[in-house]
Design an enzyme around this catalytic site. Sequence first.
Site, PDB file in Angstrom:
ATOM      1  N   LYS A  36      18.895  59.348  10.245  1.00 27.93           N
ATOM      2  CA  LYS A  36      17.902  58.703  10.552  1.00 27.93           C
ATOM      3  C   LYS A  36      18.020  57.935  11.587  1.00 27.93           C
ATOM      4  CE  LYS A  36      13.266  58.102   8.567  1.00 27.93           C
ATOM      5  NZ  LYS A  36      12.728  59.050   7.749  1.00 27.93           N
ATOM      6  N   ASP A  74       8.892  60.577  12.422  1.00 28.81           N
ATOM      7  CA  ASP A  74       8.580  59.767  11.577  1.00 28.81           C
ATOM      8  C   ASP A  74       7.274  58.472  11.884  1.00 28.81           C
ATOM      9  OD1 ASP A  74       9.991  58.963   8.565  1.00 28.81           O
ATOM     10  OD2 ASP A  74       9.516  57.040   9.488  1.00 28.81           O
ATOM     11  N   GLY A  77      -2.768  54.314   3.841  1.00 25.18           N
ATOM     12  CA  GLY A  77      -2.483  55.014   5.214  1.00 25.18           C
ATOM     13  C   GLY A  77      -3.572  55.630   5.819  1.00 25.18           C
ATOM     14  N   PHE A  78      -3.416  56.210   6.892  1.00 25.01           N
ATOM     15  CA  PHE A  78      -4.454  57.154   7.620  1.00 25.01           C
ATOM     16  C   PHE A  78      -3.738  58.041   8.599  1.00 25.01           C
ATOM     17  CE2 PHE A  78      -5.318  55.502  11.721  1.00 25.01           C
ATOM     18  CZ  PHE A  78      -4.809  54.447  11.822  1.00 25.01           C
ATOM     19  N   GLY A  79      -2.227  58.057   8.494  1.00 23.94           N
ATOM     20  CA  GLY A  79      -1.694  58.929   9.326  1.00 23.94           C
ATOM     21  C   GLY A  79      -1.613  60.204   9.086  1.00 23.94           C
ATOM     22  N   VAL A 100       0.535  61.754   7.219  1.00 23.49           N
ATOM     23  CA  VAL A 100       0.678  61.934   5.711  1.00 23.49           C
ATOM     24  C   VAL A 100      -0.437  61.940   5.046  1.00 23.49           C
ATOM     25  CG1 VAL A 100       2.221  61.128   3.812  1.00 23.49           C
ATOM     26  CG2 VAL A 100       3.611  61.443   6.073  1.00 23.49           C
ATOM     27  N   ALA A 101      -0.983  60.689   5.283  1.00 27.39           N
ATOM     28  CA  ALA A 101      -2.372  60.503   4.474  1.00 27.39           C
ATOM     29  C   ALA A 101      -3.351  61.726   4.676  1.00 27.39           C
ATOM     30  CB  ALA A 101      -2.954  59.087   4.844  1.00 27.39           C
ATOM     31  N   TRP A 102      -3.406  62.072   5.855  1.00 28.55           N
ATOM     32  CA  TRP A 102      -4.249  63.136   6.276  1.00 28.55           C
ATOM     33  C   TRP A 102      -4.125  64.387   5.525  1.00 28.55           C
ATOM     34  CZ3 TRP A 102      -2.441  67.503   9.347  1.00 28.55           C
ATOM     35  CH2 TRP A 102      -3.451  68.497   9.665  1.00 28.55           C
TER      36      TRP A 102
END
Length: 448
Positions: A127, A167, A238-240, A242-244
């Site tokens: 990472k 990320d 969230g709304f990035g 992943v959330a999308w």
Amino acid sequence: MATLSFDEFMKRVVERNPGEKEFQDAVKEVMSTTWETFKANKRFVDANIMERIVEPERIIIFRVPWTDDQGKIQVNRGYRVQFNSAIGPYKGGLRFHPAVNLSVMKSLAFEQTFKNALTTLPMGGGKGGADFDPKGKSDAEVMRFCQSYMDELYRHIGPDTDVPAGDVGVGKREVGYMYGQYRRLTNTFTSTFTGKGLAWGGSLVRPEATGFGAVYFGEEVLKRNNETFKGKKVVVSGFGQVAWGVAKKLVELGAKVITISGPDGYVHIPDGMTEEQVEYMLEMRASCRDRAEDFSDKFKNATFHKGVKPWVVPCDVAMTCAIQNECNLDDVKTLMKNGCKMILEVSNMGCTLEAAEYLREQDIEFAPGKAVNAGGVATSGLEMSQNSIRMSWDAAEVDKKLRGIMKGIHDVCYQYGKQDNGKVDYVKGANIGGFMKVAEAMADQGAI
Ligand code: GLU
């Protein structure tokens, strides 16, 4: 080592990694659940796997100077933690966020090692990132930062050495700028990055993969209970990206996505999101807006709740899709009191250690990020495979493989996490599943 108790082992970990709370927590979570398995395996004890596996193979920390639009020279700190390469090249994302520090990087790289092992694909754990905040920066500033970051990182990575990806704070744009600079510096076109654009080696379904994979994992958990997502009320944070992906798949399956959130608060959509609203999340991202309030300004059926996390909203399922430690003990107690029956950690370590430990003892389905969100890195692995054979698969092919991998991860968690009372301890199952593969590989390869 064989005579050390778990508490003595943890004491040593704390002494050797002072002040690194996130890393200490990550080690405690994995090692407390794998300790018995380790002790029962003489080969692992003889090879001192426990002390070796918590020690990163290599850490690179470097200065990242860049010039802002006013001509002023700024400086950030860059990291790459190459944690474990026993089963494949280091693999894991880069995070650009002001909260990035060595402890956060080490904890994420450590988690990534076991997550990647769970995917069954040959990927070690790594990472990286920087304490750079892309928010509020111009496109040119982001590009200059990415190029400077790569000016140092390029010499430490490669298609068979270490393959970074995106990320938090690193999306297709940042991957593009970094990959471009890497290509220029090395004069090679290789699969050294994943999450690439479709025109330059990216894989179909990679943007959706973390979210889709999380929902596929959730479907397997529900299947055990003879249930489906249809009609379920799901609280998403969230709304990035992943959330999308989560929202897109849930809406497709007939679930009601009743919240999303940003750093400013959460948006409540009591009837559930529409497909149009899911698409609007993409638009918000594309224009770099980071306020959830923008979403409620646009839609009449959505209300904005300033400064509050979405966990207060009654639901059947909750999915953490924002950042680590976003859901604490009080939050999970509130969710359970309001009738929530399943909590899926989609962000890496989305629940605090305290919250996760509590959930493992409760009558609720709870699954950890390293299993639930592994679809992202698994599809990165599929991107590497496609690059290696110099071909690309269609979306249906990638999606089918992703679905199969998520089912496989669920089954491994079930195998190692099944309890006498019928409950599945997914935390224990995921940790032992990942640990066994890495530990076997390390024991086979000698004192490396
Ligand atoms: N950052 C993602 C994760 O945490 C993806 C990593 C990758 O694709 O290498 O798993």
